[in-house]
Design a protein around this motif. Structure first.
Motif, short mmCIF file in Angstrom:
data_model
loop_
_atom_site.label_atom_id
_atom_site.label_comp_id
_atom_site.label_asym_id
_atom_site.label_seq_id
_atom_site.Cartn_x
_atom_site.Cartn_y
_atom_site.Cartn_z
N ALA A 136 0.82 -1.22 0.00
CA ALA A 136 0.00 0.00 0.00
C ALA A 136 0.85 1.27 0.00
CB ALA A 136 -0.95 0.01 1.19
N GLY A 137 2.00 1.24 -0.66
CA GLY A 137 2.87 2.41 -0.73
C GLY A 137 3.83 2.55 0.42
N SER A 201 -5.77 -0.51 16.34
CA SER A 201 -6.17 0.90 16.32
C SER A 201 -4.96 1.82 16.20
CB SER A 201 -6.97 1.24 17.58
OG SER A 201 -8.18 0.53 17.62
N ARG A 202 -3.91 1.52 16.97
CA ARG A 202 -2.71 2.34 16.91
C ARG A 202 -2.02 2.24 15.56
NH1 ARG A 202 -1.99 0.39 22.32
NH2 ARG A 202 -0.48 -1.15 21.58
N ILE A 207 -1.02 4.26 9.44
CA ILE A 207 -0.99 3.89 8.02
C ILE A 207 -2.26 4.24 7.25
CG2 ILE A 207 0.61 1.99 8.51
CD1 ILE A 207 -1.67 0.04 8.10
N GLU A 208 -3.35 4.47 7.92
CA GLU A 208 -4.61 4.72 7.21
C GLU A 208 -4.80 6.21 6.94
OE1 GLU A 208 -6.50 2.44 6.04
OE2 GLU A 208 -6.24 0.63 7.25
N PRO A 214 -11.00 2.39 7.74
CA PRO A 214 -9.75 1.78 7.28
C PRO A 214 -9.91 1.06 5.95
CG PRO A 214 -10.71 0.52 9.07
CD PRO A 214 -11.51 1.78 8.97
N ALA A 215 -8.90 1.21 5.10
CA ALA A 215 -8.89 0.54 3.80
C ALA A 215 -7.74 -0.44 3.66
CB ALA A 215 -8.79 1.59 2.68
#
Length: 248
Positions: A136-137, A201-202, A207-208, A214-215
């Motif tokens: 995801a980059g 969650s953290r 990253i999201e 979230p994806a």
């Protein structure tokens, strides 16, 4: 206090389920499997500390499954055998079983044997795979415990680092909370531990784009969590069909 995770493999429900209940009452986490095929799935997707294994099962028998376990380095095995299976007990011990209990057995005796085997076999601490990986980059460096994207680098706690490593090992696979606990905490995991939810969650906040929607690390309601991205190894490792790491 540690909570060893025991896998009970027996095609007889009237043995499998009461034994699972008994072991839970005495401080163990327990998974149940009615055959070797299901048991393989449990072992491959969790950190099992010990297997209680019936020899005589339809399909793949216990000796074949015990040989498979020994070939991959464990976990330890206690065989459940019938009185007439003397030769099978010997074969089982020769191919890697650690002990055996003869049916019908006293659950207290089996519990004592489980504890004795676990004392002899020290717990293996969970590890994080080494090597850079892109998803995801982001680029994950497990040794430095960092994530980098577009030149920006963020640090990860040891728990976040282990969790992300587990998810990257199994892209697009749904992992339950129990499996994530096993793979990140091993025998130190406690039943009903919600630390996984807190770590997710953290990690999402790091990253999201929108942690509330979230994806990348998505929730599977009633199931657990899934890394919705492909993973590319940057140190000569394997590559998935989508090296760009598109999370869609």
């Amino acid at each position: 206090m540690t909570e060893p995770h025991i896998l009970v493999v027996d095609d007889a429900r009237d043995i499998r389920e009461p034994l699972g209940t008994y072991l839970k009452k005495h401080g163990h986490r327990v998974s149940l499997a009615a055959d070797a095929a299901r048991a393989r799935e449990v072992v491959q997707n969790g950190a099992i500390d010990l297997v209680v294994l019936d020899i005589m099962m339809p399909g793949e028998d216990g000796l074949s499954f015990c040989r498979w376990l020994a070939g991959r380095g464990g976990p330890p095995v206690i065989l459940l055998t019938a009185m007439v299976e003397d030769a099978d007990r010997i074969v089982g011990l020769e191919i890697g079983a650690d002990d055996y209990v003869v049916k019908p057995f006293n659950p207290r005796e089996l519990l004592a044997r489980i504890r004795a085997v676990l004392r002899r076999v020290p717990p293996t601490p969970p590890t994080v795979a080494s090597g850079l990986r892109r998803f995801a980059g982001f680029v994950h460096d497990p040794d430095q415990r960092t994530l980098e994207k577009d030149g920006d680098k963020v640090s990860l706690t040891s728990g976040e680092n282990r969790l992300l490593g587990v998810l990257l090992d199994r892209p697009r696979q749904v992992l339950t909370r129990d499996q994530l606990l096993d793979l990140t905490a091993g025998r130190e995991a406690k039943p009903y531990d919600r630390a996984i939810d807190n770590q997710v969650s953290r990690l999402r906040r790091k990253i999201e784009a929108d942690p509330k929607q979230p994806a990348i690390i998505v929730t599977e309601w009633g199931g657990g969590y899934r890394l919705a991205a492909d993973v590319e190894g940057l140190d000569g490792g394997g590559e998935t069909a989508d090296p760009a790491g598109d999370p869609s």
